[in-house]
Write an enzyme that holds these catalytic residues in place. Structure first.
Site, short mmCIF file in Angstrom:
data_model
loop_
_atom_site.label_atom_id
_atom_site.label_comp_id
_atom_site.label_asym_id
_atom_site.label_seq_id
_atom_site.Cartn_x
_atom_site.Cartn_y
_atom_site.Cartn_z
N THR A 83 0.86 -1.17 0.00
CA THR A 83 0.00 0.00 0.00
C THR A 83 0.90 1.23 0.00
O THR A 83 1.93 1.23 0.67
CB THR A 83 -0.90 0.04 1.24
OG1 THR A 83 -1.34 1.39 1.49
CG2 THR A 83 -0.19 -0.44 2.49
N CYS A 197 -1.75 4.95 -5.44
CA CYS A 197 -2.57 4.12 -4.56
C CYS A 197 -2.65 2.78 -5.27
O CYS A 197 -2.90 2.73 -6.48
CB CYS A 197 -3.95 4.72 -4.36
SG CYS A 197 -5.07 3.63 -3.45
#
Length: 234
Positions: A83, A197
């Site tokens: 992430t 992202c």
């Protein structure tokens, strides 16, 4: 082959992409039936998301550091945090383990530098676009100029990530919005745009031909760097 430790589940939708990319990358390098040696610790994202949005980053750091130690104890030779946003607490995680951490922003910045990109747009969660832990690293460590969308666009990008992409919802209207925002960054001088992202590539990763500038998929770049490290002798 080194064992890759993947701290995932943030969200699990993009962790699937990591697993595919790691295995495909090893197969491309070694051929035959070769696949990656991977340990995955997939956390419950609901708790992480709650702590993010109340601003309790120390609690997220403690939680993820404990989960990273489990990967180390299980035999991982190095760690990926799957992430972009949770690299905000990468220093705390790195301090809690004895194995190397392969930082997603570093892998992305090196690719940009290799391609001669100097001014880049950044899409991601509001945390990633607005706080200094990510864009500041790109600027300070790699000399990149980083552009982010306007505030209303940042809010829209953030909402689509959490309300759609993390739930596996891919909508044509949202793709069109992202492509319009990318076009705006290009008009402002961005030579490329970071999909900062790990879920964004699920929405626009196949739309490169429609994008105004090259798109840099951080999930793919991070996984490729991990494959190279896993197959490199010490």
């Amino acid at each position: 082959m080194k064992c890759i430790g993947l701290l995932g589940g943030m969200s699990w939708e993009s962790t699937v992409s990591y697993y595919q990319a790691l295995n495909r990358g090893v197969r491309a390098k070694l051929g035959g039936l070769h696949s990656a040696q991977v340990l995955i610790n997939s956390v419950d994202f609901a708790e992480i998301e709650r702590l993010q949005h109340v601003g309790d980053w120390p609690a997220t750091a403690r939680l993820l550091a404990a989960e990273a130690r489990k990967l180390q104890d299980g035999g991982a030779n190095f760690l990926l945090i799957g992430t972009n946003t949770m690299h905000k607490v990468a220093p705390e995680i790195e301090a809690a383990i004895d194995i190397p951490l392969l930082h997603i922003a570093d892998a992305t910045a090196r690719r940009l530098q290799a391609d001669g990109i100097k001014r880049v747009g950044l899409l991601g969660t509001r945390f990633t676009m607005e706080q200094d832990f990510y864009k500041g690293r790109l600027q300070t460590h790699f000399g990149l100029e980083v552009l982010v969308p306007a505030e209303a666009e940042r809010e829209r990008i953030h909402r689509i990530i959490y309300d759609e992409l993390c739930l596996g919802e891919i909508r044509d209207a949202s793709r069109a919005e992202y492509l319009a925002i990318i076009a705006g960054l290009a008009a402002a001088g961005a030579e490329a745009v970071i999909l900062g992202c790990t879920e964004i590539a699920l929405l626009v990763g196949e739309a490169q031909a429609q994008a105004a500038v090259p798109l840099y998929d951080t999930t793919a770049i991070h996984a490729e760097a991990a494959v190279t490290l896993a197959l490199t002798s010490d």
